[in-house]
Design an enzyme around this catalytic site. Sequence first.
Site, short mmCIF file in Angstrom:
data_model
loop_
_atom_site.label_atom_id
_atom_site.label_comp_id
_atom_site.label_asym_id
_atom_site.label_seq_id
_atom_site.Cartn_x
_atom_site.Cartn_y
_atom_site.Cartn_z
N LYS A 23 0.84 -1.20 0.00
CA LYS A 23 0.00 0.00 0.00
C LYS A 23 0.87 1.25 0.00
CE LYS A 23 -3.77 -0.62 2.34
NZ LYS A 23 -4.37 -1.00 3.62
N ARG A 93 -3.39 2.86 8.61
CA ARG A 93 -3.73 1.58 7.96
C ARG A 93 -2.49 0.73 7.81
NH1 ARG A 93 -6.57 3.12 2.54
NH2 ARG A 93 -8.01 1.43 2.97
N GLY A 102 -8.53 -8.17 4.52
CA GLY A 102 -9.31 -8.53 5.70
C GLY A 102 -8.49 -8.94 6.90
N MET A 104 -5.83 -7.24 8.35
CA MET A 104 -5.34 -6.18 9.22
C MET A 104 -6.40 -5.10 9.37
SD MET A 104 -2.12 -6.84 9.95
CE MET A 104 -0.64 -7.52 9.26
N ARG A 337 -3.68 -1.34 -6.20
CA ARG A 337 -2.83 -2.54 -6.17
C ARG A 337 -3.26 -3.42 -7.33
NH1 ARG A 337 -5.59 -5.04 -0.74
NH2 ARG A 337 -7.66 -5.26 -1.61
N HIS A 455 -16.18 -9.11 2.01
CA HIS A 455 -15.12 -10.02 2.47
C HIS A 455 -15.24 -11.39 1.81
CE1 HIS A 455 -13.49 -13.03 5.28
NE2 HIS A 455 -12.48 -12.19 5.31
N SER A 763 11.54 -43.52 -12.95
CA SER A 763 10.47 -42.59 -12.60
C SER A 763 10.52 -42.43 -11.08
CB SER A 763 9.12 -43.15 -13.05
OG SER A 763 8.11 -42.26 -12.64
N CYS A 830 6.61 -39.42 -10.90
CA CYS A 830 5.18 -39.70 -10.89
C CYS A 830 4.59 -39.61 -9.49
CB CYS A 830 4.89 -41.06 -11.52
SG CYS A 830 5.65 -42.43 -10.64
N TYR A 850 10.36 -35.35 -18.00
CA TYR A 850 8.92 -35.07 -17.84
C TYR A 850 8.51 -35.13 -16.38
CZ TYR A 850 8.10 -40.07 -17.09
OH TYR A 850 8.12 -41.34 -16.57
C1 PEP Z 1 5.19 -42.95 -5.25
O1 PEP Z 1 5.56 -43.66 -4.34
O2 PEP Z 1 5.52 -41.76 -5.38
C2 PEP Z 1 4.29 -43.47 -6.28
C3 PEP Z 1 3.95 -42.74 -7.33
O3 PEP Z 1 3.75 -44.69 -6.07
P1 PEP Z 1 2.52 -44.96 -5.08
O4 PEP Z 1 1.99 -43.64 -4.67
O5 PEP Z 1 1.56 -45.77 -5.84
O6 PEP Z 1 3.19 -45.69 -3.97
#
Ligand code: PEP
Length: 876
Positions: A23, A93, A102, A104, A337, A455, A763, A830, A850
């Site tokens: 501000k 303020r 909301g 402060m 802002r 709010h 992975s 993953c 990836y």
């Molecule tokens: C993990 O362990 O990150 C995974 C992807 O396998 P899961 O969650 O099935 O154990």
Amino acid sequence: MTEKYVYNFNEGDKDMRSLLGGKGANLAEMTNMGINVPYGFTVTTEACARFYKEDKKIWEDLKKEITNHIKDLEEHNGKTFGSTEDPLLVSVRSGAPISMPGMMDTILNLGLNDDAVIGLSKKTNNERFAYDSYRRFIQMFADVAMGINKNNFEKVLSAKKDEKGVTEDTELDANDLKDVVEKYKKVYKDIEGEDFPQEPREQLDKAITAVFASWNNERAILYRRLNDIDDSMGTAVNVQSMVFGNMGETSGTGVAFSRNPATGENKLFGEYLMNAQGEDVVAGVRTPKEIATLKDSLPEVFNQFHDTAEKLEQHYKDMQDMEFTIQEGQLFLLQTRNGKRTAHAAVKVAVDMVHEGLLNEKEAVLRIDPKDLDGLLHPTLSQKSIKENEPVAKGLAASPGAAVGYIAFTAKEAKKRAAKGIDVILVREETSPEDLEGMVSAVGILTARGGMTSHAAVVARGMGKCCVSGAHEIYVNEDERFVRIDGKKYSDQDVLSIDGSTGNIYVGALETENPKLEGTFGEFMSWVDKYRDMKVRTNADTPHDAKQALEFGAEGIGLCRTEHMFFKADRIFQVRKMILAHNFETRKEALDKILPMQEDDFYQIYSLMGERPVTVRLLDPPLHEFLPRGQEEIRTLAEDLNMEISEVKKRILDLEEVNPMLGFRGLRLGVRYPEISKMQARAIIQAAMHCHEDGINVVPEIMIPLSSDVKELAYVKAQVKEEIEKVFEEKGKKIDYLLGTMIEIPRAAITADQIGEITDFFSFGTNDLTQMTFGLSRDDAGKFLDLYLDKDIFAKDPFQVLDQKGVGFLVETAVERGKKANPNLHLGICGEHGGEPTTVKYLYNVGLDYVSCSPFRVPIAKLAAAQEAIEHPRNK
Ligand code: PEP
Ligand code: MG
């Protein structure tokens, strides 16, 4: 040189937000731009930090510095503090470096006392106005600075109105208000044990102290935690000369956005109240008017405001959220802002600004916080359900998306029921900052009062949560716990559906549908794809999930967990037989029945994904998870297997583990029962070959879970290969395939040089890798992780945000060692972290090819990856 803790508005600029707060920095910037801003000064965040070191007291040197700035202010305005002729009044303020709506508190009209009120009355020639300002100040000061509940004052005001037989505050005259002021002072004295402070300087010190102290009130702490804001940042305090929106019919106050914060439409959007002060608009107590109507009542002021908004937008290159006051026809800006907006609006504004030439594509991509995209990916009411159902009431479309849930009347109740997995809609007369936790827990918010900038609306938009506000037709009775809609009463046992895009309210659970990546969002994502060079896949176990992920732009499947396929009702019986069988033949018989079903699963998924990569993981969870608990199921199984019931029960008991997460799962199952891995490998390869016949050249990726040692992996790999070779022989042809493993046990990461030699890809299963690196059970840690977060032992939940120091070290080690052993090693993640923006950015730099995440997080991961590629491109 003494340190400088106070800056006049003409001494700062917009880039000084960490010192002056958002501000303060913007007030300085606007002052320098020549915009009409009431003059003032900012006490810095560094002063706030020192305040905490000084035992929460304002030290002498700071007092002196403030006194000097007050003098400047007096000179600038030609007014003096406490004057009986023309008193200086200020607002106080808070303003943190990151805006915290909301959280402060604000004090207006500071400087009024028994003398100054006379001065104000003389100067304005309006005694009523002067005493009204004084009574507001006493209440606000008592509430904000001293923590005295405002109800104590509101009771006095109500009593006065009753005594006079009137209903509106505006119907009280100057004498009434004088009396109210006297009574307010008495209330103050009774509760505080001392007189209401008459010395403006003392009032100011107390107010500044209160603002600094409010940095650590519970609401502020919670807000920071929810929004990942650093606790050590502190807040600045802005002291600004008062201008008055309550000086009559040509005065007013309002808040407005330069574009619509709900839809992004390029049109001034906001509300104002004539003859009103400060927080009246935001508090949602009186229903404000739309900004467009100002054009009719005060056209010059409207035009001036319109031009100012445009100027600010061009200057900041972003949509602005402004507060303004009109004092007797003169416009003042009190704040600007970058406006909070829904994800829909954020994307539309960014895309429009590219078309308008205000931003380039890369700037637009950097403009959106990946987390915020979540709000775009939420379900909406299906067109079908909208056609088939009549709304029972309508409010303001405050924050889009749809919510379907049971009614909850309090924040506490919402939190409690949500913790049990129940979807609730928080239904309130109006929300206040105390409701924040309930708003977080609820799937949607419905209020009877308050405008688009109340709010509830502001906070819901910030959270990306569906909200319908100001539904005046509904009556909420929080004490008796019912809401009356269209003449009927509903309790916490009833379900409502609300549509935050239209404001419509429905009784019952309406069908929802998932959003599509098209239009403006589609255009935005095409830029994201253009500047991104790390792939984003999805975790999907079913054609349904895969389809959803494809619609969100997934470029492959990084994890297909086959266990979910085993759970299907029509096959669980065979799966159980397979597990309980006491000899190879019976097990094989059951597996032979499962094989075609699995093959069909994979065929469906491959067909849908085309030639995009699909990683299928061999069975992972402990076998006992598949076993029956009910007597009847056990009996049928025993019969079919020609076993005694007691024998089956014993076998179930044998399979139970004290610590199943560290037990008989993953590739360990394959070591014990190679026929299971073989069946799955065969199903994968046969399905892929089937696709080849259809003209889709799938290259299957077979993933072996939970390796900890190269030899166990080699063992399972050999079994899998042997079966695949068999399939090739039977079919008389071969296809390409990849064989890889998950890195989810620390030892696998450490010995990645060996494991990398015999695999095509890694992975990272960071769910297990986090569990095993911390020695924290992923299933039980939730019971005490909150405590760790509360006590600041952990800054983040490591199961959500990857721990870069520990778990990340293992990932980096595995990448380095694995690549050394096999330069062609393909790398992905993953675990759940694959869709978390900060982790995605980190893994981009670690060198993964990836990330893979749940379908709904695909656009989020893509955006994070694109932003990192733009800001810190890695060597290809
Ligand atoms: C993990 O362990 O990150 C995974 C992807 O396998 P899961 O969650 O099935 O154990
Ligand atoms: Mg795992």
